[in-house]
Design a protein around this motif. Structure first.
Motif, PDB file in Angstrom:
ATOM      1  N   ARG A 190       0.681  -1.036   0.035  1.00  0.00           N
ATOM      2  CA  ARG A 190      -0.037  -0.024  -0.185  1.00  0.00           C
ATOM      3  C   ARG A 190       0.957   1.281  -0.100  1.00  0.00           C
ATOM      4  O   ARG A 190       1.804   1.276   0.887  1.00  0.00           O
ATOM      5  CB  ARG A 190      -0.886  -0.174   1.166  1.00  0.00           C
ATOM      6  CG  ARG A 190      -2.119  -0.786   1.162  1.00  0.00           C
ATOM      7  CD  ARG A 190      -2.841  -0.787   2.372  1.00  0.00           C
ATOM      8  NE  ARG A 190      -2.135  -0.884   3.621  1.00  0.00           N
ATOM      9  CZ  ARG A 190      -1.795  -2.517   4.171  1.00  0.00           C
ATOM     10  NH1 ARG A 190      -2.552  -3.161   3.450  1.00  0.00           N
ATOM     11  NH2 ARG A 190      -1.406  -2.686   5.182  1.00  0.00           N
ATOM     12  N   ILE A 191       0.502   2.196  -0.731  1.00  0.00           N
ATOM     13  CA  ILE A 191       1.549   3.518  -1.033  1.00  0.00           C
ATOM     14  C   ILE A 191       0.464   4.674  -0.296  1.00  0.00           C
ATOM     15  O   ILE A 191      -0.694   4.848  -0.820  1.00  0.00           O
ATOM     16  CB  ILE A 191       1.791   3.745  -2.355  1.00  0.00           C
ATOM     17  CG1 ILE A 191       2.538   2.578  -2.932  1.00  0.00           C
ATOM     18  CG2 ILE A 191       2.512   5.150  -2.480  1.00  0.00           C
ATOM     19  CD1 ILE A 191       2.802   2.725  -4.339  1.00  0.00           C
ATOM     20  N   PRO A 192       1.006   5.087   0.821  1.00  0.00           N
ATOM     21  CA  PRO A 192       0.219   6.084   1.322  1.00  0.00           C
ATOM     22  C   PRO A 192      -0.004   7.304   0.479  1.00  0.00           C
ATOM     23  O   PRO A 192       0.637   7.536  -0.444  1.00  0.00           O
ATOM     24  CB  PRO A 192       0.842   6.545   2.594  1.00  0.00           C
ATOM     25  CG  PRO A 192       2.314   6.238   2.231  1.00  0.00           C
ATOM     26  CD  PRO A 192       2.412   5.089   1.142  1.00  0.00           C
ATOM     27  N   PRO A 242       5.481   1.622   9.708  1.00  0.00           N
ATOM     28  CA  PRO A 242       5.109   1.095   8.635  1.00  0.00           C
ATOM     29  C   PRO A 242       3.994   1.643   7.785  1.00  0.00           C
ATOM     30  O   PRO A 242       4.172   1.907   6.469  1.00  0.00           O
ATOM     31  CB  PRO A 242       4.639  -0.506   8.783  1.00  0.00           C
ATOM     32  CG  PRO A 242       5.470  -0.747  10.021  1.00  0.00           C
ATOM     33  CD  PRO A 242       5.777   0.406  10.960  1.00  0.00           C
ATOM     34  N   GLU A 243       3.008   2.284   8.377  1.00  0.00           N
ATOM     35  CA  GLU A 243       1.983   2.694   7.686  1.00  0.00           C
ATOM     36  C   GLU A 243       2.385   4.023   7.016  1.00  0.00           C
ATOM     37  O   GLU A 243       1.320   4.491   6.265  1.00  0.00           O
ATOM     38  CB  GLU A 243       0.617   2.840   8.639  1.00  0.00           C
ATOM     39  CG  GLU A 243       0.859   3.406   9.956  1.00  0.00           C
ATOM     40  CD  GLU A 243       1.277   2.814  11.045  1.00  0.00           C
ATOM     41  OE1 GLU A 243       1.076   2.968  12.190  1.00  0.00           O
ATOM     42  OE2 GLU A 243       1.724   1.443  10.848  1.00  0.00           O
ATOM     43  N   GLU A 244       3.342   4.697   7.424  1.00  0.00           N
ATOM     44  CA  GLU A 244       3.806   5.956   6.861  1.00  0.00           C
ATOM     45  C   GLU A 244       4.966   5.593   5.747  1.00  0.00           C
ATOM     46  O   GLU A 244       5.404   6.600   5.278  1.00  0.00           O
ATOM     47  CB  GLU A 244       4.140   6.869   7.728  1.00  0.00           C
ATOM     48  CG  GLU A 244       2.724   7.414   8.317  1.00  0.00           C
ATOM     49  CD  GLU A 244       3.294   8.538   9.389  1.00  0.00           C
ATOM     50  OE1 GLU A 244       4.385   8.837   9.603  1.00  0.00           O
ATOM     51  OE2 GLU A 244       2.097   9.016  10.252  1.00  0.00           O
ATOM     52  N   CYS A 245       5.067   4.284   5.688  1.00  0.00           N
ATOM     53  CA  CYS A 245       6.417   3.944   4.593  1.00  0.00           C
ATOM     54  C   CYS A 245       6.026   3.982   3.121  1.00  0.00           C
ATOM     55  O   CYS A 245       4.559   3.708   3.030  1.00  0.00           O
ATOM     56  CB  CYS A 245       7.042   2.631   4.944  1.00  0.00           C
ATOM     57  SG  CYS A 245       7.977   2.724   6.645  1.00  0.00           S
ATOM     58  N   VAL A 246       6.777   4.307   2.252  1.00  0.00           N
ATOM     59  CA  VAL A 246       6.342   4.387   1.016  1.00  0.00           C
ATOM     60  C   VAL A 246       5.868   3.003   0.569  1.00  0.00           C
ATOM     61  O   VAL A 246       4.802   2.944  -0.415  1.00  0.00           O
ATOM     62  CB  VAL A 246       7.553   4.604   0.019  1.00  0.00           C
ATOM     63  CG1 VAL A 246       8.492   3.785   0.206  1.00  0.00           C
ATOM     64  CG2 VAL A 246       7.486   4.826  -1.613  1.00  0.00           C
ATOM     65  N   GLY A 247       6.055   1.919   1.119  1.00  0.00           N
ATOM     66  CA  GLY A 247       5.505   0.657   1.036  1.00  0.00           C
ATOM     67  C   GLY A 247       5.041   0.027   2.296  1.00  0.00           C
ATOM     68  O   GLY A 247       5.963  -0.199   3.086  1.00  0.00           O
TER      69      GLY A 247
END
Lengths: 479, 482
Positions: free
Chosen positions: A71-73, A99-104
């Motif tokens: 998932r890409i934020p 992780p939820e703010e990482c590019v993947g």
């Protein structure tokens, strides 16, 4: 081992060697140059410097996220990881977290084994960060090379979902080839582009994870394999000896000399990195149209090429696997096919003669003298019957050795002998001079057939067309 | 050197004076002010005059706060950790300014790296107020404020993370303008609280502030937080009509009846503020009293402490003495680093680092740092809600005049904290904010502040300009109070 269930998680760092500049500065991304010549004030953390996100590096990270089905934020955020070390000029590393703010975030990738079976690797996260400077410790002093400081670094973190050293290495090899195929990194272990942290645990209960041990900074895939084997064996031995309590959650390192993992002073877990948002990089909106544009730009990946080699070109899975392992080799092969070289013949030449040579000479195919066009010249002449297959190999070797275009080497001097009359005269002479053998042949010693053919070859210095020679020998013997 | 930029430009153009003569005078004056106030880290004795062009700033001397990186010129941030640091690059804001032909003649003292609002923590010693050397200038832009007030030159660059431009301006009776966050590039400004740090200027008139910021501002590819302001022309549009504009002040801070124990001086200060409000109204500007939740106001100061200390401890982690700054002693890199930092920083900074580390620790982060971020958002949202109705917030600066350096007149009453610290709202929101002098108490200057919504710098300056024209404090030079 059978009664134990092995679980592996990997953190794979890959240096993004193929951007022009560093990830947050305009410094040149080329750290193998003379030490400390590719450095901007930003890379050394001088007072007042500010980071500027490199869009090319971000694009590369997004390519990987897309391939990993992550998932890409909507917005890109960066965080500071704060710690003091002489290789970290600012005193913090700009990275992404959580992780939820990482590019993947999340995701998976399916890996194919050589036997055609597949397994899925679950991704925890994929993020973009900056590399540190390079420290070299000498006898009584240490040196710092800032060329590497601020280079783009991609970190791929898997879930604990791998269960054999072989699968772990298969996964790493595949990811490496993706980095190469997408033009993100040369992903060359010899240049230090790849570094892995390996998490290993063993358990008797397949539904329960054992105590996780982290082995840091394993720098080649063969070492990853050995690390996993050694560390899992160490843990099994401890369990078997009733010392399971001695397996603690800790950080160890791989010691190549002894082939064992060694416990490190547990600095890392004790350190609090005090992550907080990097205030100098405003939330960066990732426009859906840009993501789509990036998606469309992703080149054909290794498995796609492999499938097309097997299904469209009729290669064996074995050959196809060898060819796709490195993009440059696959590109070479594709060029051969484009030029019209017959698929199997091209695969054969590539996997046997060319790779054999490159491995022996520690050369890269990018630096290989014989271009696909030159190879085609040789193979065309062979097909036309102008030269024999032995001659083809000789010309290949000579061209390579002397750096001469094979075209120049294919002259009347070494052209294949195809003239039926000339060959027949030679055959007749040989038969006449070997009457005893002719008699023996006629009495049933048929394996003498090769003796006559061999003599023709000897006489013509290998230039006689072999199938034509065989035909004539047979005709003359059966007269 | 007691003239405005436009006046000096006129004289230069008419050959009544040369650029070199102005520079020489500024240097001479610098030494006098250094003697009296200790305002400078470096005086550039060999500064040369420049060509005079049609550019208003050409040929005019000015000062640079010592936290701006200046190529080939000592830049210390008033810290021992950088006491011999000579940068090899110049801050974008200074490059922009100098492209207009103005000439730096000194680097001004400040609270070490901008921390501390007193002007007393520079490695070169305590900064004194030119109106009264027994009093502080406030900080952190202490040297710039003192030099401009003393008439060394018409302007000096400064920076503001809490109130570092706008409070010293009030205590020194001059103009201090902090533009919208990101209007001026921060590249080359030593970081203190990156999310609050703003470049700006100290002048003696709103006009000069507009001229200088016009020259400093602009989007910078080296600063991702900078924005394009090319359609804003502060000086050109300064005289636009302000009649019909609407301002508000915060009842809970300004209303005398709100305090149980109000010092007499502060009472005078608030009375004077209300008198100024009458002048504002006479300009055709509507001014309303607005009530803001006391809890929000009480959160301002502690929010600033938490965010400021957290970012500061991270921002100053580059000061290790390895690649620049004096090398520490020791047998390991840890010892070398520790020695450098122990010797280099003042105790105030070390205290803030401890607080910063504490609030960022994983176990504390939610309770302190994350809550401070939330409080910041709440405070900003509350003010932005008012900006839907009003063009700006108008408030008195601080609790009165510059305090005594020996602390004998220091009032430390919690109920006065919002009055003392409300300018930090401007940094939380990145709002444009300007302080101008609005009178005297016991012969010492006091100031008033106007703060507007982001990107609304023009409006804020126009109101300040109109108000300034109605009062008698424009272009005043410090007269020492005996």
């Amino acid at each position: 081992m059978n009664e134990y269930y092995l679980t592996i998680g990997l953190e794979m760092h890959c240096e993004g060697s193929l951007t022009n500049s560093k990830v947050f500065s305009s410094g040149k991304n080329e750290y193998s140059d003379l030490p400390n010549c590719n450095v901007s004030p930003v890379d050394m953390g001088f007072p007042g410097v500010l980071p500027v996100l490199n869009k090319q590096a971000l694009k590369h990270a997004i390519i990987m996220s897309l391939i990993l089905h992550a998932r890409i934020p909507e917005y890109m955020y960066f965080e500071r990881k704060n710690y003091y070390y002489p290789d970290l000029p600012k005193g913090y590393q700009i990275t992404q977290n959580p992780p939820e703010e990482c590019v993947g975030n999340g995701g998976y990738i399916d890996i194919e084994r050589e036997d055609g079976s597949t397994f899925r690797v679950e991704i925890d996260n994929f993020h973009l960060e900056e590399d540190a400077a390079q420290l070299t410790h000498l006898y009584d002093t240490s040196t710092i090379n800032y060329n590497r400081a601020g280079n783009p670094l991609y970190e791929l973190v898997t879930k604990p979902c791998l269960h054999s050293a072989d699968d772990a290495v298969r996964f790493l090899e595949h990811i490496r080839s993706i980095y190469q195929y997408c033009g993100i990194s040369e992903a060359d272990s010899k240049k230090g582009h790849l570094r892995c942290d390996v998490n290993v645990s063993v358990s008797k209960d397949p539904n329960k994870l054992g105590t996780k041990v982290e082995i840091k900074n394993v720098n080649s895939f063969s070492s990853v394999r050995e690390t996993i084997l050694a560390e899992s064996q160490r843990q099994i031995d401890l369990i078997n000896a009733g010392k399971e309590a001695e397996i603690i959650q800790e950080t160890r390192r791989w010691d190549e000399g002894t082939g064992t993992t060694i416990g490190m002073r547990d600095k890392v877990d004790a350190e609090d990195y005090k992550y907080f948002v990097e205030p100098n990089i405003p939330p960066y909106k990732l426009e859906a149209s840009w993501i789509e544009e990036i998606k469309a730009s992703i080149p054909k990946l290794p498995y796609e090429r492999k499938n097309s080699y097997i299904n469209d070109l009729g290669l064996s899975p074995y050959d196809a696997n060898i060819i796709i392992k490195e993009k440059a080799i696959s590109d070479y092969y594709d060029e051969c096919i484009k030029l019209g070289i017959e698929a199997k013949s091209a695969a054969n030449w590539l996997t046997v003669n060319i790779l054999g040579y490159l491995n022996k000479e520690f050369q890269k195919i990018e630096d290989f003298f014989i271009t696909p066009t030159m190879l085609k010249t040789i193979l065309d002449k062979q097909k036309e019957g102008v030269i024999s297959s032995k001659q083809a190999k000789d010309i290949f070797a000579e061209a390579l050795e002397k750096h001469i275009d094979p075209k120049e080497l294919i002259s009347s001097d070494n052209m294949q002998l195809n003239d039926e009359e000339t060959i027949r005269t030679i055959v007749k002479d040989i038969l006449a001079n070997n009457e005893a053998n002719v008699t023996a042949y006629k009495n049933g010693k048929t394996n003498l057939f090769q003796f006559f053919v061999g003599n023709v070859m000897k006489e013509t210095k290998g230039k006689a067309n072999p199938s034509l020679t065989a035909k004539i020998v047979e005709e003359e013997l059966n007269k | 050197m007691d003239k405005t930029i436009t006046e000096l430009h006129e004289e230069l153009k008419n050959n009544h004076v040369t650029s070199q003569a102005l520079v020489d005078e500024a240097i001479k004056k610098s030494h006098e002010v250094q003697e009296k106030c200790n305002a400078f880290v470096t005086i550039l004795d060999d500064a040369k005059g420049s060509d005079v062009t049609d550019d208003l700033l050409s040929g005019i001397p000015f000062g640079i706060k010592d936290n701006y990186s200046t190529k080939g010129i000592l830049s210390t941030g008033s810290s021992n950790t950088l006491k011999d640091y000579v940068p090899f690059f110049t801050a974008t804001a200074i490059e922009n300014l100098m492209s207009h032909g103005c000439i730096p003649v000194n680097k001004t003292c400040m609270d070490e790296f901008g921390m501390g609002g007193t002007g007393t923590t520079a490695h070169t010693g305590v900064q004194k107020n030119p109106w009264d050397p027994t009093r502080m200038t406030a900080g952190s832009s202490s040297g710039s404020a003192a030099a401009v007030a003393a008439g060394v030159y018409p302007f000096a660059t400064a920076s503001d993370s809490g109130d570092s431009i706008r409070k010293p301006a009030a205590y020194c009776g001059i103009v201090g303008y902090k533009p919208t966050y990101g209007m001026i590039s921060r590249y080359g400004l030593f970081a203190y609280v990156s999310s609050l740090d703003t470049c700006g200027v100290m002048t003696r008139s709103v006009t000069d502030a507009a001229i200088v910021v016009d020259a400093m501002k602009g989007i910078d590819p080296k600063d991702m937080t900078s924005w394009d302001s090319s359609d804003i022309h502060l000086y050109q549009d300064l005289t636009k009509e302000v009649s019909g504009k609407k301002l508000f002040y915060i009842k809970e801070i300004v209303d005398k009846n709100h305090y149980t124990n109000l010092p007499r001086e502060t009472e005078e200060h608030l009375d004077n503020f209300m008198k100024t409000i009458d002048i504002v109204r006479s300009l055709g500007i509507e001014v309303d009293e607005v009530s803001i939740d006391q809890d929000i106001l009480n959160a301002i100061a502690s929010t600033y402490v938490v965010l400021g200390c957290a970012e500061a401890t991270s921002n100053m982690s580059n000061l290790t003495g390895f690649s620049f700054g004096p090398r520490g002693e020791g047998n390991s890199f840890q010892e070398i680093m520790k020695d450098h930092r122990t010797k280099g920083f003042s105790s105030l900074i070390k205290r803030r680092f401890v607080i910063g580390s504490y609030v960022l620790q994983t176990v504390n982060q939610e309770r302190y740092f994350k809550n401070a971020q939330r409080a910041r958002r709440l405070i900003v949202d509350t003010i932005k809600e008012q900006f839907k109705k009003y063009d700006g917030l108008i408030m008195p600066v601080g609790t009165g005049v510059a305090p005594k350096l020996d602390n004998t007149d220091r009032v430390t009453d919690d109920e006065l904290t919002p009055l003392e610290e409300h300018l930090q709202i401007g940094n939380f929101g990145g709002f444009p904010s300007i302080t101008i002098p609005n009178g005297f108490i016991n012969n010492l200057p006091v100031g008033i502040n106007i703060t507007g919504n982001c990107y609304d710098d023009q409006n804020v300056l126009n109101i300040a300009y109109a108000l300034e024209s109605k009062m008698n404090y424009k272009n005043q030079i410090a007269k020492e109070v005996k």
